[in-house]
Design a protein around this motif. Sequence first.
Motif, PDB file in Angstrom:
ATOM      1  N   PRO A  39     -20.975   0.145  -8.308  1.00  0.00           N
ATOM      2  CA  PRO A  39     -20.130   0.801  -7.303  1.00  0.00           C
ATOM      3  C   PRO A  39     -20.936   1.683  -6.359  1.00  0.00           C
ATOM      4  O   PRO A  39     -22.039   2.142  -6.689  1.00  0.00           O
ATOM      5  CB  PRO A  39     -19.175   1.636  -8.146  1.00  0.00           C
ATOM      6  N   ASN A  40     -20.344   1.893  -5.192  1.00  0.00           N
ATOM      7  CA  ASN A  40     -20.948   2.717  -4.151  1.00  0.00           C
ATOM      8  C   ASN A  40     -19.818   3.521  -3.517  1.00  0.00           C
ATOM      9  O   ASN A  40     -18.784   2.952  -3.180  1.00  0.00           O
ATOM     10  CB  ASN A  40     -21.632   1.828  -3.109  1.00  0.00           C
ATOM     11  N   PRO A  41     -19.988   4.845  -3.359  1.00  0.00           N
ATOM     12  CA  PRO A  41     -18.883   5.659  -2.812  1.00  0.00           C
ATOM     13  C   PRO A  41     -18.450   5.238  -1.411  1.00  0.00           C
ATOM     14  O   PRO A  41     -17.331   5.544  -0.990  1.00  0.00           O
ATOM     15  CB  PRO A  41     -19.454   7.083  -2.813  1.00  0.00           C
ATOM     16  N   ALA A  42     -19.315   4.531  -0.690  1.00  0.00           N
ATOM     17  CA  ALA A  42     -18.963   4.080   0.657  1.00  0.00           C
ATOM     18  C   ALA A  42     -18.205   2.751   0.646  1.00  0.00           C
ATOM     19  O   ALA A  42     -17.793   2.269   1.700  1.00  0.00           O
ATOM     20  CB  ALA A  42     -20.215   3.939   1.512  1.00  0.00           C
ATOM     21  N   VAL A  43     -18.040   2.168  -0.547  1.00  0.00           N
ATOM     22  CA  VAL A  43     -17.282   0.917  -0.706  1.00  0.00           C
ATOM     23  C   VAL A  43     -16.059   1.248  -1.551  1.00  0.00           C
ATOM     24  O   VAL A  43     -16.158   1.417  -2.766  1.00  0.00           O
ATOM     25  CB  VAL A  43     -18.126  -0.180  -1.376  1.00  0.00           C
ATOM     26  N   ARG A  44     -14.914   1.361  -0.904  1.00  0.00           N
ATOM     27  CA  ARG A  44     -13.713   1.856  -1.578  1.00  0.00           C
ATOM     28  C   ARG A  44     -12.628   0.772  -1.660  1.00  0.00           C
ATOM     29  O   ARG A  44     -12.208   0.235  -0.647  1.00  0.00           O
ATOM     30  CB  ARG A  44     -13.156   3.074  -0.828  1.00  0.00           C
ATOM     31  N   THR A  45     -12.213   0.466  -2.874  1.00  0.00           N
ATOM     32  CA  THR A  45     -11.106  -0.476  -3.066  1.00  0.00           C
ATOM     33  C   THR A  45      -9.798   0.244  -2.769  1.00  0.00           C
ATOM     34  O   THR A  45      -9.440   1.202  -3.454  1.00  0.00           O
ATOM     35  CB  THR A  45     -11.079  -1.033  -4.504  1.00  0.00           C
ATOM     36  N   GLU A  46      -9.080  -0.230  -1.758  1.00  0.00           N
ATOM     37  CA  GLU A  46      -7.794   0.378  -1.398  1.00  0.00           C
ATOM     38  C   GLU A  46      -6.682  -0.112  -2.322  1.00  0.00           C
ATOM     39  O   GLU A  46      -5.832   0.659  -2.736  1.00  0.00           O
ATOM     40  CB  GLU A  46      -7.459   0.063   0.056  1.00  0.00           C
ATOM     41  N   ARG A  47      -6.700  -1.374  -2.623  1.00  0.00           N
ATOM     42  CA  ARG A  47      -5.720  -1.935  -3.555  1.00  0.00           C
ATOM     43  C   ARG A  47      -6.138  -3.337  -3.940  1.00  0.00           C
ATOM     44  O   ARG A  47      -6.903  -3.992  -3.220  1.00  0.00           O
ATOM     45  CB  ARG A  47      -4.316  -1.972  -2.950  1.00  0.00           C
ATOM     46  N   VAL A  48      -5.651  -3.786  -5.089  1.00  0.00           N
ATOM     47  CA  VAL A  48      -5.815  -5.171  -5.502  1.00  0.00           C
ATOM     48  C   VAL A  48      -4.494  -5.877  -5.228  1.00  0.00           C
ATOM     49  O   VAL A  48      -3.437  -5.452  -5.687  1.00  0.00           O
ATOM     50  CB  VAL A  48      -6.201  -5.277  -6.989  1.00  0.00           C
ATOM     51  N   ILE A  49      -4.552  -6.941  -4.453  1.00  0.00           N
ATOM     52  CA  ILE A  49      -3.361  -7.609  -3.948  1.00  0.00           C
ATOM     53  C   ILE A  49      -2.722  -8.462  -5.048  1.00  0.00           C
ATOM     54  O   ILE A  49      -3.417  -9.122  -5.823  1.00  0.00           O
ATOM     55  CB  ILE A  49      -3.730  -8.494  -2.742  1.00  0.00           C
ATOM     56  N   ASP A  50      -1.406  -8.450  -5.113  1.00  0.00           N
ATOM     57  CA  ASP A  50      -0.691  -9.356  -6.015  1.00  0.00           C
ATOM     58  C   ASP A  50      -0.656 -10.741  -5.372  1.00  0.00           C
ATOM     59  O   ASP A  50      -0.109 -10.914  -4.278  1.00  0.00           O
ATOM     60  CB  ASP A  50       0.738  -8.860  -6.266  1.00  0.00           C
ATOM     61  N   THR A  51      -1.254 -11.718  -6.026  1.00  0.00           N
ATOM     62  CA  THR A  51      -1.320 -13.069  -5.492  1.00  0.00           C
ATOM     63  C   THR A  51      -0.790 -14.064  -6.511  1.00  0.00           C
ATOM     64  O   THR A  51      -0.578 -13.736  -7.678  1.00  0.00           O
ATOM     65  CB  THR A  51      -2.767 -13.454  -5.120  1.00  0.00           C
TER      66      THR A  51
END
Length: 398
Positions: A199-211
């Motif tokens: 992980p990197n603090p500049a790479v932020r997961t906003e959400r994991v999409i329901d697919t």
Amino acid sequence: MYTPYPTERSRAIGERVEAFVRDVVTQYEQDPRCGSHGPSDELMHEMRALARAQGVLTPHILADGDHLSQLETAAVLKRSGISPLGPVALNTMAPDEGNMYLLGKVASAEQKTLFLDPLVSGQARSAFFMTEPALEGGAGSDPGMLMTSATPQGDGWVINGRKMFITGADGAEVGIVMARTSEANDPKTRATMFLVKLPNPAVRTERVIDTIDSSMPGGHAVVMLDNLYVPNAHVLGQVHEGFHYAQVRLSPARLSHCMRWFGSTARAHEIASRYATHRKAFGKPLIDHEGVGFMLADNLIDLQQAALMIDWCAKIIDEGSLATAESSMTKVAVSEALFRVADRCVQVMGGLGVSGDTIVEQVFREIRAFRIYDGPTEVHKWSLAKKIKRETLLKEQA
């Protein structure tokens, strides 16, 4: 319905892979750690430890670092896909398999040690950061719409942008980021690939999409890249050559999807065939009713044609071609054929087919998604139509 093994080494590997998937991996198919966003990393590492112990982890890459030919890989990956969990357990799943192929072709020796080795060993997962939010005008099937930008700064680059449907981003340790490196006023979009440790603090997961699909660890995420700094040493290949390297990755990765989902769909056909043979209605087994028996016969035809199409495209790649058109044809033909097979399996099995009691329902969902990712059927047909027009006009001018 599998084509013959092309070599003895692919036979030896493929037979071990199939035995492992059938005997070990299938026992995990009802595991509660298989969630809507894919199997958990805990489950992945548990299965990979078993695969490592039996000598079948990352089976398409040999101990000396050599890669099986694409035709040999097809024989092995078809069998790794016999369970939807098989590619996860064996480390042949997307996006890792495609990323390993790309890094093996393009990365420097130092980059291979830092980014490729953890993937080959099965200790880490990766993500390929390309697709962007459609409603924001970002890149999807048209890479020229790439909005994520990389700006030179000191001894490196600063990347800003938003990515969407990034498979495996949540929990990945290796990232390959595609970003625009041409000037904003440049009429031609040029892109570069960057390697990132996560992980990197500049790479932020906003959400994991329901697919609709649920086979890939980490699911598919929306990710914000906020002033991500990448040193020059982590530029993959050459600056501005990102689209070229994407083509290096594209055809083999597109084809390996066909290989894996062929295995799962062939297994769904096995399950539906057993059900139809033993389930009786109106005085005889279902398979003896033409309405059912003919569906299974059509399955056999579609599966055999799909297997041959995969092997044909694999041979083209092995001959040194990028196989852009051939992989488009194969992706369309195979994804559509496998969807027909999966749909018939559900229909043959009735209520059981739409339940989670077997993998048939999941295979149906996965193949439906497969008709979209790595390029929707219609985009591939459009590309092929352009090729037909171009070649027709050239012949007329000759």
